[in-house]
Design a protein around this motif. Sequence first.
Motif, PDB file in Angstrom:
ATOM      1  N   VAL A   1     -10.117   1.864   3.618  1.00  0.00           N
ATOM      2  CA  VAL A   1      -9.841   2.913   2.636  1.00  0.00           C
ATOM      3  C   VAL A   1     -10.406   2.503   1.273  1.00  0.00           C
TER       4      VAL A   1
ATOM      5  N   VAL B   1      -1.416   3.451   3.106  1.00  0.00           N
ATOM      6  CA  VAL B   1      -2.327   2.944   4.133  1.00  0.00           C
ATOM      7  C   VAL B   1      -1.612   2.632   5.445  1.00  0.00           C
TER       8      VAL B   1
ATOM      9  N   LEU C   1      -6.078  10.259   3.163  1.00  0.00           N
ATOM     10  CA  LEU C   1      -7.489  10.648   3.125  1.00  0.00           C
ATOM     11  C   LEU C   1      -7.649  12.122   2.766  1.00  0.00           C
TER      12      LEU C   1
END
Length: 475
Positions: free
Chosen positions: A72, A201, A210
């Motif tokens: 990420v 995450v 996301l």
Amino acid sequence: MQTTSVQDQISSAIVDGINVARLQDEITQLNLQDQCFINSMKHVDQVREFIGTPKNILGSDLTKHGEIAEHVEVGIRNARDALAGDTVRATFEGVGRTAPEDYLIDGIQVQSKFINGLGNNLEHVLKHMDKYENFGRDRSYYHIPKDHYELISKIHRGESIEGLSQKTINSIQAKIEEIQTKSEQPFNEVVRPGVSDYAEVQQGQVHETLNKHSADLEQQNDKLKDIIHDKHQANLTEGLKAAGTAAAVGGAIALSSSLYLKYKNEGKNLFKGELTKEDWKEVGLDTAKASALAGVTGATVYGLTNCAGLAAPLAGAFVTASKGVSSLVHDFYQGKLTFEEFQMNSIFVCADSAGVGLAALAGQTFIPIPVLGAVIGSIAGKFVCEILLGEDKKLAQKMEASMQLFLAKVDEVYINVINKINTEFEKIADLRSKAFDLNTNISIIESSIILARAHGVEESKILKNEDDLRSFLFD
């Protein structure tokens, strides 16, 4: 007046070139920004692809978030760089999965520590520094969760944190001091915040994370496109440039014409030094007048094309007609002209500019030769009436009544063409007030929508906003 009409159309062409160049550059910049957005989304999609196969992620279900955080971090940083049109700076290339660093940013080694608990994060940093004696000391540094970093930084600044005991605060402060001692650098140089919070995450949350980043990138892209659009609006600086360029060209044409007429009418050859001091004064005065008039024309056409949404040839013709009719109005009120003389001269003046304007706009492609006279006469009459609205409304009404008598005598075959022209003029309304009233400074986009509708473009095919443009480009 013929020379004036042609010169005004040259000024209009110059302004049109400036407008077109600006719009073409805007389209180019917007297309480049859209491509940057596409490239940005590719980096986000790469992260989606990675987390879409959990079995390939290192660690147990309780620790997989560590490698997810790394991807990420790299993906979102690169997405932001790509959106800005910059070279991406984060990479996994050249980094082994068990190397001291997890990724590189600007060629510098970075180790990611996404551990549950403020103290635990710092404890893992210290253990890593013990294991790798150069890490954190040679410009390499650590990333920890963004929310953890914010709380630790507050503790480092001596701020109180609700919900933390003094014992925990003291422990964290001690670890901060130890990191600074080991590295011999400020804490914020060795430990820095990642792009994600700890919770963002985790396997059950990262897809939503996301989506949030994608939405943020899209919003930022819209802002960047708004900036591009704002930078390409008509403005005073460009208007002065248009006026200056038109003045320079108009002056050059006038100079050449004056010198040619001196040779043609008086036989005086410039290249043989035959022009007297008085000749040069006359040529200079003619050039200066022409240059000033061309500059005014350029500035006015710039305003009409960008504020009233007129095509440059029509704007140029209107400017030419305005100058001629304004002069005739003055003569009429000075008693130098009867109304009939004023009427006839006004029509001739405007017919001249209308003819040149039509030639510049469309030649004879859309106008059959047999009806050309009636069409130009109609446009000329409309020019006179529109101009007089800014000079004298009573005189305009009298002129309009006279024009109706003219139209009554026009053959029925020509009436359809003339009525169509009159309909278009109704949309233009009072050109003079539109050109110089700042409160009606219509945007180019809005004008283009109106123009499209006026020319019968289907409503579904008109791009009215950025959503329509995005659908046109990508759907």
